[in-house]
Scaffold this active site. Sequence first.
Site, PDB file in Angstrom:
ATOM      1  N   ASP A 168      35.698 -23.136  11.827  1.00 20.88           N
ATOM      2  CA  ASP A 168      35.379 -23.694  13.139  1.00 20.88           C
ATOM      3  C   ASP A 168      34.094 -24.514  13.090  1.00 20.88           C
ATOM      4  O   ASP A 168      34.034 -25.647  13.589  1.00 20.88           O
ATOM      5  CB  ASP A 168      35.196 -22.563  14.161  1.00 20.88           C
ATOM      6  CG  ASP A 168      36.498 -22.150  14.822  1.00 20.88           C
ATOM      7  OD1 ASP A 168      37.504 -22.871  14.685  1.00 20.88           O
ATOM      8  OD2 ASP A 168      36.506 -21.105  15.485  1.00 20.88           O
ATOM      9  N   VAL A 169      33.064 -23.930  12.517  1.00 19.08           N
ATOM     10  CA  VAL A 169      31.754 -24.587  12.537  1.00 19.08           C
ATOM     11  C   VAL A 169      31.776 -25.875  11.724  1.00 19.08           C
ATOM     12  O   VAL A 169      31.275 -26.914  12.166  1.00 19.08           O
ATOM     13  CB  VAL A 169      30.666 -23.620  12.035  1.00 19.08           C
ATOM     14  CG1 VAL A 169      29.336 -24.351  11.844  1.00 19.08           C
ATOM     15  CG2 VAL A 169      30.478 -22.464  13.028  1.00 19.08           C
TER      16      VAL A 169
END
Length: 402
Positions: A168-169
């Site tokens: 995600d990051v």
Amino acid sequence: MRTALTGLKVVDFTQIGAGPTCTMMLADMGADVVKVEAPEGEIGRTLGPPWIGADAALFHAFNRNKRGLVLDLKAPAGVAVAQRLAAHADVVIESMRPGVMARLGLGHEALLRAHPRLVYCSISAYGQTGPYAGRAGVDGILQADTGLMGLIGAPGAAPAKVQAPIVDVVTGYLACIAILAKLRERDAQGQGGHLDVNLMNAALALQQSALASYLANGELPQPMGSAAPYSAPNEALPTQDGWIMLAAYNGERWPRLCQALDAPELLADPRFGTSPQRVAHRPAMRDALAERLRRHSTAHWLRVLQQADILCAPVASYADVEQHPQVAANRMIASVADPELGSVRMPGFPINSAVSAAMPHRAAPRRGEHSSAILREAGYSAQQIAELEDTGVLGAASLAQA
């Protein structure tokens, strides 16, 4: 860098991790990010424990420096508000399943026809086209589906994942890079466009070295714990009271490591002459190194190995990280003042943070905290705003703090 993107207007239709990471980075650098939520709030608010006030700590960590707007996109009047916001925006970013925004009348084709200079970024699990385009997915699903989970953990153990939502990051960071590049292109050529950023590509990019190795030799990588498959020693090893990660595989570092450990017999062992030889005989090398390292504490070996210019670090807990002097010097644990919660701590701005002014200065918004102000800026009258509130388009939560 807090003012680097001053004047940039961003409308944010994202939730949970990847999209909010992207828009948080833009907000940290000065962009005016309007976070649009459904009346019930985005799902990231519920992903706890732990909690900070009524919302999950995760939500606070990904949504600082933004303004909040509650908007019911199931209502035509809510879609009309969103379209007006997009008309005044430089960037629209969304993380709905492909096709959802188009069905709402907020897809990239419609908005770009109306506003050719707009930069429209879509974040999805697998991409906007292809056989998996319609599939939903989250960080752990993509860790599994791209082979990343197969690299993690100990040999013979159950599959493991990176606990932190690393896919995600990284997807959020890639989206931020793509948006900034597209804005540069728009300013040069006068035309915006659509960006397709997805978790699958980000997860594969994270594995560049491992995937490249497989493509070169066709050998499937196996979980190796902390070890790097291409060099040795480059792994965590036990000490008397903990673990130490060391990298002494190149140049003169292997001879210096043997000297620091008072182990001349390791230097003379033909199995360990080069890094490829040590990779081939890793179990024997690990056993020999561990036998010596267990004689003293981690702190002792850190002093000895650093004096010998051996790359090393303790295997730290977050409690250790919190007290790390370089983390403090880099200002990577930051605080932001919340009017109700007091000081809220979170990771700081990661780029050049030691000298940058791009630190958190506004807490994550409550649901609809800035709804009225945002609509006034978009040209709505007080009466029109009141009517939208009365009909539920802005949602009851929008009355919190306008």
